[in-house]
Design a protein around this motif. Structure first.
Motif, PDB file in Angstrom:
ATOM      1  N   ALA A  63      -5.676 -10.057  15.351  1.00 24.28           N
ATOM      2  CA  ALA A  63      -4.498 -10.724  15.377  1.00 24.28           C
ATOM      3  C   ALA A  63      -3.154 -10.060  14.284  1.00 24.28           C
ATOM      4  CB  ALA A  63      -4.833 -12.192  14.739  1.00 24.28           C
ATOM      5  N   VAL A  64      -3.738  -8.987  13.610  1.00 25.09           N
ATOM      6  CA  VAL A  64      -2.798  -8.486  12.392  1.00 25.09           C
ATOM      7  C   VAL A  64      -2.433  -7.120  12.817  1.00 25.09           C
ATOM      8  CG1 VAL A  64      -3.692 -10.274  10.762  1.00 25.09           C
ATOM      9  CG2 VAL A  64      -4.446  -8.052  10.787  1.00 25.09           C
ATOM     10  N   LYS A  65      -3.279  -6.789  13.718  1.00 26.30           N
ATOM     11  CA  LYS A  65      -2.950  -5.117  14.042  1.00 26.30           C
ATOM     12  C   LYS A  65      -1.724  -4.889  14.319  1.00 26.30           C
ATOM     13  CE  LYS A  65      -7.641  -4.095  15.827  1.00 26.30           C
ATOM     14  NZ  LYS A  65      -8.425  -3.436  16.895  1.00 26.30           N
ATOM     15  N   GLY A  66      -1.144  -3.867  13.783  1.00 28.17           N
ATOM     16  CA  GLY A  66       0.133  -3.255  13.984  1.00 28.17           C
ATOM     17  C   GLY A  66       1.170  -4.095  13.120  1.00 28.17           C
ATOM     18  N   ARG A  67       0.842  -5.060  12.478  1.00 24.75           N
ATOM     19  CA  ARG A  67       1.693  -5.900  11.366  1.00 24.75           C
ATOM     20  C   ARG A  67       1.219  -5.596  10.046  1.00 24.75           C
ATOM     21  NH1 ARG A  67       1.937 -11.341  11.671  1.00 24.75           N
ATOM     22  NH2 ARG A  67      -0.258 -11.596  12.468  1.00 24.75           N
ATOM     23  N   PHE A  68      -0.137  -5.547   9.844  1.00 19.95           N
ATOM     24  CA  PHE A  68      -0.568  -5.533   8.444  1.00 19.95           C
ATOM     25  C   PHE A  68      -1.297  -4.294   8.072  1.00 19.95           C
ATOM     26  CE2 PHE A  68      -1.905 -10.252   7.702  1.00 19.95           C
ATOM     27  CZ  PHE A  68      -0.639 -10.837   7.885  1.00 19.95           C
ATOM     28  N   THR A  69      -1.031  -3.757   6.814  1.00 18.44           N
ATOM     29  CA  THR A  69      -1.608  -2.237   6.269  1.00 18.44           C
ATOM     30  C   THR A  69      -2.620  -2.592   5.256  1.00 18.44           C
ATOM     31  OG1 THR A  69       0.333  -1.348   7.458  1.00 18.44           O
ATOM     32  CG2 THR A  69      -1.054   0.044   5.726  1.00 18.44           C
ATOM     33  N   ILE A  70      -3.699  -2.240   5.013  1.00 16.81           N
ATOM     34  CA  ILE A  70      -4.369  -2.168   4.015  1.00 16.81           C
ATOM     35  C   ILE A  70      -4.376  -0.821   3.228  1.00 16.81           C
ATOM     36  CG2 ILE A  70      -6.674  -1.744   5.114  1.00 16.81           C
ATOM     37  CD1 ILE A  70      -8.096  -3.498   2.982  1.00 16.81           C
ATOM     38  N   SER A  71      -4.345  -0.909   1.909  1.00 17.55           N
ATOM     39  CA  SER A  71      -4.433   0.360   1.249  1.00 17.55           C
ATOM     40  C   SER A  71      -4.928   0.293  -0.029  1.00 17.55           C
ATOM     41  CB  SER A  71      -2.776   1.099   1.371  1.00 17.55           C
ATOM     42  OG  SER A  71      -2.143   0.135   0.426  1.00 17.55           O
ATOM     43  N   THR A  78      -5.855  -0.168  -7.502  1.00 18.04           N
ATOM     44  CA  THR A  78      -5.191  -1.403  -6.746  1.00 18.04           C
ATOM     45  C   THR A  78      -5.718  -1.443  -5.519  1.00 18.04           C
ATOM     46  OG1 THR A  78      -3.390   0.058  -6.652  1.00 18.04           O
ATOM     47  CG2 THR A  78      -3.297  -1.221  -8.630  1.00 18.04           C
ATOM     48  N   LEU A  79      -5.681  -2.686  -4.936  1.00 21.74           N
ATOM     49  CA  LEU A  79      -5.793  -2.888  -3.540  1.00 21.74           C
ATOM     50  C   LEU A  79      -4.640  -3.629  -2.941  1.00 21.74           C
ATOM     51  CD1 LEU A  79      -7.780  -2.506  -1.069  1.00 21.74           C
ATOM     52  CD2 LEU A  79      -8.495  -5.081  -1.740  1.00 21.74           C
ATOM     53  N   ASN A  80      -3.978  -3.152  -1.765  1.00 23.43           N
ATOM     54  CA  ASN A  80      -2.856  -3.682  -1.451  1.00 23.43           C
ATOM     55  C   ASN A  80      -3.056  -4.185   0.100  1.00 23.43           C
ATOM     56  OD1 ASN A  80      -1.215  -3.304  -3.572  1.00 23.43           O
ATOM     57  ND2 ASN A  80      -1.312  -1.238  -3.079  1.00 23.43           N
ATOM     58  N   LEU A  81      -2.079  -5.391   0.625  1.00 21.84           N
ATOM     59  CA  LEU A  81      -2.104  -5.599   1.775  1.00 21.84           C
ATOM     60  C   LEU A  81      -0.666  -5.717   2.236  1.00 21.84           C
ATOM     61  CD1 LEU A  81      -3.645  -6.221   4.379  1.00 21.84           C
ATOM     62  CD2 LEU A  81      -3.358  -8.664   3.748  1.00 21.84           C
ATOM     63  N   GLU A  82      -0.161  -4.930   2.932  1.00 25.70           N
ATOM     64  CA  GLU A  82       1.427  -4.994   3.309  1.00 25.70           C
ATOM     65  C   GLU A  82       1.434  -5.944   4.572  1.00 25.70           C
ATOM     66  OE1 GLU A  82       2.915  -0.849   2.081  1.00 25.70           O
ATOM     67  OE2 GLU A  82       4.505  -2.290   2.781  1.00 25.70           O
ATOM     68  N   MET A  83       2.176  -6.855   4.540  1.00 25.51           N
ATOM     69  CA  MET A  83       2.117  -7.780   5.745  1.00 25.51           C
ATOM     70  C   MET A  83       3.624  -7.824   6.355  1.00 25.51           C
ATOM     71  SD  MET A  83      -0.360 -10.742   4.362  1.00 25.51           S
ATOM     72  CE  MET A  83       0.906 -11.477   3.142  1.00 25.51           C
ATOM     73  N   ASN A  84       3.866  -7.519   7.686  1.00 24.77           N
ATOM     74  CA  ASN A  84       5.049  -7.536   8.146  1.00 24.77           C
ATOM     75  C   ASN A  84       5.054  -8.611   9.308  1.00 24.77           C
ATOM     76  OD1 ASN A  84       6.354  -5.381   6.517  1.00 24.77           O
ATOM     77  ND2 ASN A  84       5.120  -3.699   7.661  1.00 24.77           N
ATOM     78  N   ASP A  85       6.295  -8.923   9.862  1.00 21.89           N
ATOM     79  CA  ASP A  85       6.442  -9.503  10.864  1.00 21.89           C
ATOM     80  C   ASP A  85       5.602 -10.952  10.966  1.00 21.89           C
ATOM     81  OD1 ASP A  85       5.764  -9.582  14.393  1.00 21.89           O
ATOM     82  OD2 ASP A  85       7.344 -10.517  13.494  1.00 21.89           O
ATOM     83  N   LEU A  86       5.797 -11.486   9.670  1.00 20.65           N
ATOM     84  CA  LEU A  86       4.692 -12.726   9.532  1.00 20.65           C
ATOM     85  C   LEU A  86       5.167 -13.754  10.245  1.00 20.65           C
ATOM     86  CD1 LEU A  86       4.735 -12.460   5.666  1.00 20.65           C
ATOM     87  CD2 LEU A  86       2.779 -12.398   7.269  1.00 20.65           C
TER      88      LEU A  86
END
Length: 124
Positions: A63-71, A78-86
Motif C-alpha cells: 500500500a505504500v510502495k513508491g510513496r514511503f521511504t524508510i531510512s 535516527t530512524l526516519n520514514l518519509e511519506m509522500n502523496d499521503l
C-alpha cells in the motif's frame, strides 16, 4: 532502559507529505533492524516498512510502495520514514519498533520494543 520516541506526525491534506523520525536510546541502535508500524482505528497493527541494521535492505507493504521511504542514520542514531502523496487511508498512529536482530522480520512478534507512536491524519 531501551526507549523509542517518535516525532513528526500531524494533520495533512491528501497529496501532502510528512517525515516521521524515531529517536532510540538505551541500546546499540546499529545492530538491530527497525520497523515502522501503523494502527488505524478499528484495524490491526500493520508493518508499513522495515530496514536492516546496516540499511542495505528494506521492506514496504504494498500500500505504500513508491510513496514511503524508510531510512536510518547509524551515526546519528535516527530512524526516519518519509511519506509522500499521503492518502486518507494512511491515517493512523505510527510507531517505530526495534527488531530482535540485524535482519528485519515481517512478523510483529519479532519486534521487542515499541514507541508510543505519533499520529498521522490525512484529511481535506
Amino acid at each position: 532502559q531501551e526507549k523509542l520516541v517518535e516525532s513528526g506526525g500531524g494533520l495533512v491534506q491528501p497529496g501532502g507529505s510528512l517525515k516521521l523520525s524515531c529517536a532510540p536510546s538505551g541500546f546499540n541502535f546499529d545492530i538491530y533492524a527497525m520497523g515502522w508500524f501503523r494502527r488505524a482505528p478499528g484495524k490491526a497493527s500493520e508493518l508499513v516498512a522495515a530496514i536492516s541494521s546496516n540499511g542495505d535492505s528494506s521492506y514496504y507493504t504494498d500500500a505504500v510502495k513508491g510513496r514511503f521511504t524508510i531510512s536510518r542514520d547509524n551515526d546519528l542514531d535516527t530512524l526516519n520514514l518519509e511519506m509522500n502523496d499521503l492518502r486518507p487511508e494512511d491515517t493512523a498512529l505510527y510507531s517505530c519498533a526495534k527488531s530482535g536482530g540485524p535482519r528485519f522480520s515481517l512478523a510483529p512478534h519479532s519486534y521487542d520494543n515499541w514507541g508510543q507512536g505519533t499520529q498521522v491524519t490525512v484529511t481535506s
